[in-house]
Scaffold this active site. Structure first.
Site, short mmCIF file in Angstrom:
data_model
loop_
_atom_site.label_atom_id
_atom_site.label_comp_id
_atom_site.label_asym_id
_atom_site.label_seq_id
_atom_site.Cartn_x
_atom_site.Cartn_y
_atom_site.Cartn_z
N ARG A 31 0.85 -1.21 0.00
CA ARG A 31 0.00 0.00 0.00
C ARG A 31 0.88 1.25 0.00
NH1 ARG A 31 -5.31 -1.27 3.38
NH2 ARG A 31 -6.34 -0.17 1.70
N GLN A 60 -1.47 3.23 -5.19
CA GLN A 60 -2.82 3.66 -4.81
C GLN A 60 -3.87 3.41 -5.91
OE1 GLN A 60 -2.67 7.68 -3.36
NE2 GLN A 60 -2.23 7.01 -1.27
N ASP A 114 -5.19 -0.19 -5.88
CA ASP A 114 -5.52 -0.73 -4.56
C ASP A 114 -6.99 -1.16 -4.47
OD1 ASP A 114 -5.90 -1.23 -1.89
OD2 ASP A 114 -4.81 0.52 -1.20
N SER A 154 -8.85 -0.60 -1.04
CA SER A 154 -9.39 0.75 -0.82
C SER A 154 -10.64 1.00 -1.66
CB SER A 154 -8.35 1.82 -1.16
OG SER A 154 -7.33 1.81 -0.22
N TYR A 194 -1.06 0.98 9.70
CA TYR A 194 -2.19 0.16 10.17
C TYR A 194 -2.26 0.17 11.70
CZ TYR A 194 -2.74 -1.93 5.55
OH TYR A 194 -2.98 -2.14 4.23
P1 NAD Z 1 -8.18 -1.73 7.77
O1 NAD Z 1 -9.30 -2.18 6.92
O2 NAD Z 1 -7.05 -2.66 8.05
O3 NAD Z 1 -8.79 -1.29 9.21
C1 NAD Z 1 -9.90 -0.43 9.33
C2 NAD Z 1 -9.69 0.47 10.52
O4 NAD Z 1 -9.90 -0.23 11.75
C3 NAD Z 1 -8.30 1.09 10.62
O5 NAD Z 1 -8.41 2.50 10.55
C4 NAD Z 1 -7.79 0.61 11.97
O6 NAD Z 1 -6.96 1.57 12.61
C5 NAD Z 1 -9.08 0.38 12.73
N1 NAD Z 1 -8.98 -0.45 13.94
C6 NAD Z 1 -8.27 -1.59 14.13
N2 NAD Z 1 -8.45 -2.06 15.39
C7 NAD Z 1 -9.33 -1.21 16.00
C8 NAD Z 1 -9.93 -1.18 17.29
N3 NAD Z 1 -9.66 -2.09 18.21
N4 NAD Z 1 -10.77 -0.14 17.56
C9 NAD Z 1 -11.04 0.80 16.64
N5 NAD Z 1 -10.52 0.82 15.40
C10 NAD Z 1 -9.66 -0.19 15.08
O7 NAD Z 1 -7.56 -0.38 7.28
P2 NAD Z 1 -7.70 0.36 5.87
O8 NAD Z 1 -8.96 1.12 5.87
O9 NAD Z 1 -7.47 -0.60 4.78
O10 NAD Z 1 -6.46 1.39 5.91
C11 NAD Z 1 -5.87 1.82 7.09
C12 NAD Z 1 -4.68 2.74 6.78
O11 NAD Z 1 -3.97 2.46 5.59
C13 NAD Z 1 -5.10 4.18 6.63
O12 NAD Z 1 -4.12 4.96 7.28
C14 NAD Z 1 -5.03 4.46 5.17
O13 NAD Z 1 -4.82 5.83 4.90
C15 NAD Z 1 -3.84 3.63 4.79
N6 NAD Z 1 -3.90 3.30 3.37
C16 NAD Z 1 -2.86 3.63 2.55
C17 NAD Z 1 -2.93 3.33 1.21
C18 NAD Z 1 -1.83 3.69 0.26
O14 NAD Z 1 -1.03 4.56 0.56
N7 NAD Z 1 -1.76 3.03 -0.90
C19 NAD Z 1 -4.01 2.67 0.70
C20 NAD Z 1 -5.05 2.33 1.57
C21 NAD Z 1 -4.98 2.65 2.89
#
Ligand code: NAD
Length: 378
Positions: free
Chosen positions: A122, A127, A130, A133, A226
């Protein structure tokens, strides 16, 4: 020599997406490749055969699979599909490598080069490819619509001649891609929205969408942007603070996940028992174990105290036109790394190619999957 890119009908019940849309077919055609789809491959996503210009339509899956150099899929290929592929063919799509060792063995033994889009690093460069996302975004949106539909209350505040209706209090748990879209959608519907996450940087993101950040006093940032898994003490602290808070909430949408783990259990049955009758929980982590103890994947449960707990599965597939458009563009952007003059040239020095690959030339390339499938064997 020009390669042939093939697509067959998705066979998993409820899967309405297609890995190739007519727009992306046009873009691929401009790259001088041949395109071959099984008759009706796009039907469930409202893309009839005729909407694919310059694309050959095969009568059945078998004749598509037998000729494809590259197979684009949404769901992982089945064992029958893998057996019908040519040796040395490439598959690109979701693969859930940790869930079905038999499939990985079949891909390995049939010398298929398989790419699991959920393993894509990621990074900023990735992006546009992805799928996690693009599809999580849709799931977050749809989860809020499901909650609004199931709730016995309005989301917005209404001022009417008969009196004023207070807005619903909507809590979004987890503010990653799905959670932030859920917050935005619930705000658009007029709910009084709040959210929380264990990654501290989400506070500003939640507030920038006009929602209130709920302070539960637990911070658990992990590697690569994460969350990490909470310790038992942290989990107890989070649950104690949340149990009190959710007594006043009308709707909860949970989206929390920790990569490579079961979904964190955040809402216990006792906490649900403390909620108001008529409250609704939509748990989009249902497929990976659920954020709520009461959740049953694919089902709606009504508790003794009148709380509705919904565990939707494969939400992205319920918005198949836009989900397919985004997914197909993700695959196109990934394929574009390797297509030149109609031919496929995989650059193994590119981390996006190397880290997304699961099997190649009779070997399992993804180390955790190799350990899982082959254990200590050579
Ligand atoms: P994910 O699906 O793994 O998790 C969803 C959310 O659940 C996350 O925000 C996580 O912090 C939260 N979480 C985990 N345990 C928890 C708990 N006990 N209580 C409350 N919340 C909890 O995550 P995602 O949506 O796929 O992405 C997370 C991160 O990755 C973000 O910072 C996003 O900006 C980043 N990201 C980067 C890229 C990229 O640069 N290519 C792409 C996608 C996402």
């Amino acid at each position: 020599m020009a390669i042939t890119i093939g697509v067959v009908r998705e066979t998993l019940p409820g899967e309405r997406r297609v890995a190739l849309t007519p727009d992306v077919a046009k873009k691929l055609k401009a790259k001088a490749v041949n395109l071959l789809i099984e008759h009706g491959a796009g039907d469930a996503a409202s893309f009839p055969d005729a909407s694919y210009k310059d694309t050959e339509v095969a009568v059945d899956a078998r004749s598509t699979l037998g000729r494809a150099d590259v197979l684009l899929t949404v769901q992982p290929p089945t064992l029958e599909e893998i057996a019908a592929l040519k040796e040395g063919a490439v598959t690109i799509g979701y693969l859930s490598p940790h869930l079905a060792p038999e499939r990985i063995k079949a891909l390995r033994d049939h010398k298929i080069t398989s790419f699991a889009m959920e393993l894509l690093p990621r990074t900023t460069r990735a992006q546009a490819m992805d799928v996690l996302s693009s599809q999580a975004n849709i799931a977050g949106y749809k989860a809020v619509l499901i909650a609004a539909e199931a709730s016995p209350k309005f989301f917005p505040m209404l001022t009417t001649a008969a009196g004023t209706v207070r807005p619903s209090k909507v809590l979004i748990i987890g503010a990653g891609v799905a959670g932030l879209q859920a917050i935005a959608t619930a705000r658009r519907l007029g709910g009084q929205v709040e959210g929380f996450d264990v990654r501290p940087e989400t506070k500003e993101q939640i507030q920038s969408l006009g929602a209130k950040y709920v302070e539960l006093g637990v911070s658990a940032a992990g590697a690569g942007g994460y969350a990490r898994e909470l310790t038992p003490e942290e989990r107890a602290q989070q649950q104690a603070a949340l149990a009190e808070h959710i007594k006043g909430v009308d709707v909860i949408v949970t989206t929390a996940a920790v990569p490579g783990r079961k979904a964190p259990r955040i809402i216990t049955a006792a906490m649900v028992a403390g909620m108001k009758p008529g409250s609704v929980i939509v748990d989009i982590a249902a497929e990976t174990g659920g954020n709520c103890e009461v959740t049953e994947p694919g089902k709606t449960v009504t508790t003794a105290n009148g709380v509705t707990v919904i565990g939707p599965v494969n939400l992205a597939a319920t918005t198949p036109i836009h989900a397919s458009e985004l997914y197909s563009k993700n695959l196109y952007n990934f394929l574009e790394l390797s297509i030149k003059d109609g031919d496929l040239n995989l650059d193994w020095d590119d981390e996006l190619i190397a880290k997304t690959c699961v099997t190649h030339a009779g070997q399992i390339k993804h180390e955790p999957t190799k350990q899982l499938v082959e254990g200590a064997q050579p």
